[in-house]
Design an enzyme around this catalytic site. Structure first.
Site, mmCIF file in Angstrom:
data_model
loop_
_atom_site.group_PDB
_atom_site.id
_atom_site.type_symbol
_atom_site.label_atom_id
_atom_site.label_comp_id
_atom_site.label_asym_id
_atom_site.label_seq_id
_atom_site.Cartn_x
_atom_site.Cartn_y
_atom_site.Cartn_z
ATOM 1 C CB ALA A 112 -0.916 -0.006 1.215
ATOM 2 C CD GLU A 118 -2.288 3.668 -8.636
ATOM 3 O OE1 GLU A 118 -2.850 4.752 -8.404
ATOM 4 O OE2 GLU A 118 -1.626 3.042 -7.775
ATOM 5 C CG HIS A 162 -3.710 4.748 -4.812
ATOM 6 N ND1 HIS A 162 -2.661 5.169 -5.605
ATOM 7 C CD2 HIS A 162 -3.411 5.209 -3.557
ATOM 8 C CE1 HIS A 162 -1.784 5.838 -4.871
ATOM 9 N NE2 HIS A 162 -2.220 5.876 -3.617
ATOM 10 C CB ILE A 163 -9.257 3.002 -1.431
ATOM 11 C CG1 ILE A 163 -9.259 1.489 -1.613
ATOM 12 C CG2 ILE A 163 -10.072 3.629 -2.537
ATOM 13 C CD1 ILE A 163 -8.982 0.703 -0.390
ATOM 14 N N GLY A 164 -5.982 3.154 0.155
ATOM 15 C CA GLY A 164 -5.396 2.985 1.494
ATOM 16 C C GLY A 164 -5.672 4.166 2.404
ATOM 17 N N GLY A 165 -5.540 5.356 1.859
ATOM 18 C CA GLY A 165 -5.703 6.549 2.695
ATOM 19 C C GLY A 165 -7.060 7.212 2.529
HETATM 20 P P1 NAI Z 1 7.395 8.182 5.650
HETATM 21 O O1 NAI Z 1 8.279 9.086 4.872
HETATM 22 O O2 NAI Z 1 6.880 8.606 6.963
HETATM 23 O O3 NAI Z 1 8.140 6.760 5.843
HETATM 24 C C1 NAI Z 1 8.907 6.132 4.852
HETATM 25 C C2 NAI Z 1 10.002 5.339 5.547
HETATM 26 O O4 NAI Z 1 10.686 4.557 4.574
HETATM 27 C C3 NAI Z 1 11.040 6.236 6.222
HETATM 28 O O5 NAI Z 1 11.261 5.804 7.532
HETATM 29 C C4 NAI Z 1 12.281 6.044 5.352
HETATM 30 O O6 NAI Z 1 13.482 6.201 6.076
HETATM 31 C C5 NAI Z 1 12.077 4.632 4.857
HETATM 32 N N1 NAI Z 1 12.802 4.293 3.629
HETATM 33 C C6 NAI Z 1 13.088 5.081 2.581
HETATM 34 N N2 NAI Z 1 13.734 4.383 1.621
HETATM 35 C C7 NAI Z 1 13.833 3.120 2.088
HETATM 36 C C8 NAI Z 1 14.399 1.925 1.559
HETATM 37 N N3 NAI Z 1 14.959 1.905 0.342
HETATM 38 N N4 NAI Z 1 14.352 0.819 2.328
HETATM 39 C C9 NAI Z 1 13.807 0.840 3.573
HETATM 40 N N5 NAI Z 1 13.247 1.940 4.111
HETATM 41 C C10 NAI Z 1 13.265 3.065 3.376
HETATM 42 O O7 NAI Z 1 6.195 7.826 4.659
HETATM 43 P P2 NAI Z 1 4.749 7.301 5.052
HETATM 44 O O8 NAI Z 1 3.856 8.453 5.301
HETATM 45 O O9 NAI Z 1 4.853 6.250 6.071
HETATM 46 O O10 NAI Z 1 4.291 6.659 3.643
HETATM 47 C C11 NAI Z 1 4.867 5.444 3.175
HETATM 48 C C12 NAI Z 1 4.374 5.162 1.761
HETATM 49 O O11 NAI Z 1 2.954 5.034 1.743
HETATM 50 C C13 NAI Z 1 4.705 6.246 0.744
HETATM 51 O O12 NAI Z 1 5.110 5.628 -0.468
HETATM 52 C C14 NAI Z 1 3.391 6.931 0.522
HETATM 53 O O13 NAI Z 1 3.328 7.513 -0.751
HETATM 54 C C15 NAI Z 1 2.432 5.754 0.627
HETATM 55 N N6 NAI Z 1 1.037 6.116 0.920
HETATM 56 C C16 NAI Z 1 0.044 5.384 0.296
HETATM 57 C C17 NAI Z 1 -1.269 5.670 0.534
HETATM 58 C C18 NAI Z 1 -2.338 4.864 -0.116
HETATM 59 O O14 NAI Z 1 -3.448 5.368 -0.318
HETATM 60 N N7 NAI Z 1 -2.102 3.606 -0.423
HETATM 61 C C19 NAI Z 1 -1.678 6.781 1.383
HETATM 62 C C20 NAI Z 1 -0.562 7.429 2.072
HETATM 63 C C21 NAI Z 1 0.741 7.103 1.807
#
Ligand code: NAI
Length: 409
Positions: free
Chosen positions: A239, A270, A293-296
């Site tokens: 997600a 998508e 893509h509805i996770g959030g």
């Molecule tokens: P965040 O920035 O708070 O956390 C991301 C983490 O991944 C950080 O701790 C970072 O150090 C780590 N990281 C970066 N590169 C890495 C790698 N190569 N290997 C291991 N760790 C690594 O981001 P958040 O808010 O937790 O979001 C995470 C993901 O979820 C993002 O891709 C965001 O776009 C996605 N997302 C998806 C949603 C959905 O509707 N499905 C809704 C909100 C966010």
């Protein structure tokens, strides 16, 4: 608070497009901003330009395009709020060149994503997707075969940021053992354990859940080789972003029965609108949950986004604080009690700070505090002084390189 502004807050016109949640209006009003108009639609072209006449702060979601031309015509615009995650509907560079910070809400939906992941783990372990479909089709798949409890299983979290760490807490509450990897050392929640290598995590986990950002290092992070390193009979959840998983390799792994299932919310391609069809190599595979893509996407997240972005805009308007701006130097500023605050936004070129301080020295005001933050393009100097210096306003506003000058008192 209105005494902090050079003119009353109720004269600051705020326009919100695209049915932004009412919580934003409530937040603005609670801070004394009463001139808030909320439209349910997006506008474009001349209609948008006309609507922005005299507007100080605008709120958009994804369908209102604030292009360079629109921003240049917006005669009063001081700040932009994207009441969503993405900001590519705004010409960020053009906004920065006009001294306009753009804010968004990257973390308001953290909990929504985390809850979906927990639900999906239960669904995958019980084959609920397939059993639900079968029941709708009149088939009765009553069986305990291949159905398990979540309790006692190991979850491997890749990316222990906002969402990953929330998933960690909820998963432990369900009785899971939690491992994680991150590119940074991260404080574990509860009894979770950070591992040094992704390979170790893949080899030890019953579930692997991805929560990394989209960047060059995470493209196809989970490819055929990494899928092969996952335990036989384990599950993958994505997600995060569609580019993180090689979906063709995932489909192969599922077809071969190496993985027992997957839940995928994000895809490399998508549909751009609700009308366009969705296609994926994962369609038709058993025990694979596909969501659009509805996770959030929850009401709570929308409400939180309304509050989060409105509070960033009012912090900027009231105090000059720009934390969370995506195109602009970020300054965290305390309230300016008993002080006049001069906000100077300029092109990042040598000599501007010196010129500001020369002008201040010449008037003999007492500087109570000064903050400078820059991006490669923009400099932002905030100076608190002990008295009004109306005589200085014109001089500071016309220093070479100045993009915008504002006084709060
Ligand atoms: P965040 O920035 O708070 O956390 C991301 C983490 O991944 C950080 O701790 C970072 O150090 C780590 N990281 C970066 N590169 C890495 C790698 N190569 N290997 C291991 N760790 C690594 O981001 P958040 O808010 O937790 O979001 C995470 C993901 O979820 C993002 O891709 C965001 O776009 C996605 N997302 C998806 C949603 C959905 O509707 N499905 C809704 C909100 C966010």
């Amino acid at each position: 608070m209105s005494e902090h502004l050079s003119f009353p807050k109720e004269k600051i016109k705020i326009l919100l497009f695209e049915g932004i949640h009412e919580s934003a209006v409530d937040s603005f009003q609670a801070q004394g901003y009463t001139e808030v108009e909320r439209l349910t639609t997006a506008l474009s072209g001349d209609e948008l330009t006309a609507a922005l006449d005299g507007v100080y702060m605008v709120g958009v979601r994804s369908r209102t395009h604030l292009t360079r031309e629109v921003l240049e015509a917006a005669n009063r615009l001081m700040a932009v709020g994207c009441f969503c995650i993405g900001t590519n509907q705004v010409d960020l560079r053009a906004a920065a060149e006009r001294g306009i910070p753009v804010f968004n809400a990257p973390h308001s939906n953290t909990r929504s994503v985390a809850e979906l992941v927990i639900a999906e783990m239960v669904m995958l372990l019980r084959g609920l997707g397939d059993k639900n479909t079968a029941a709708h089709q009149g088939r009765w798949l009553k069986s305990a075969k291949g159905a398990y409890e979540l309790r006692g299983k190991t979850l491997g979290i890749v990316g222990y940021g906002h969402i990953g760490s929330q998933v960690s807490i909820l998963a432990e509450a369900m009785g899971m053992r939690v491992l994680y990897v991150d590119v940074l050392p991260k404080l574990p929640m509860g009894n979770a354990v950070q591992l040094d290598s992704l390979e170790d995590l893949l080899a030890q986990s019953d579930f692997v859940s991805l929560h990394v950002p989209q960047d060059p290092a995470t493209v196809n992070l989970i490819d055929a080789a990494r899928l092969g390193q996952m335990r036989a009979g384990s599950y993958l959840i994505n997600a995060s972003r569609g580019t993180v998983v090689d979906v063709d390799a995932l489909a192969d792994s599922l077809r071969q029965g190496h993985l027992a299932g997957a839940a995928i919310d994000v895809f490399p391609r998508e549909p751009a609108s609700l009308e366009q069809p969705f296609e994926s190599p994962l369609q038709g595979l058993s025990n694979v949950i596909l969501t659009p893509h509805i996770g959030g996407s929850t009401q709570e997240a929308q409400r939180n986004i309304g509050r989060e972005v409105a509070s960033k805009l009012t912090a900027y308007s009231d105090q000059g604080g720009s934390v969370g701006a995506v195109n602009f130097p970020e300054l965290s500023l305390a309230p300016h009690q008993d002080a006049h605050r001069l906000l100077h936004i300029h092109r990042n070129q040598p000599g501007v700070l010196a010129a500001i301080n020369r002008a201040l020295a010449a008037t003999e005001v007492n500087i109570l505090g000064q903050h400078l933050q820059t991006t490669p393009e923009i400099g932002y100097v905030v100076t608190d002084v002990d008295r009004a210096c109306a005589d200085l306003r014109e001089e500071l506003a016309s220093l070479p390189g100045t993009l915008r000058f504002r006084v709060l008192y």
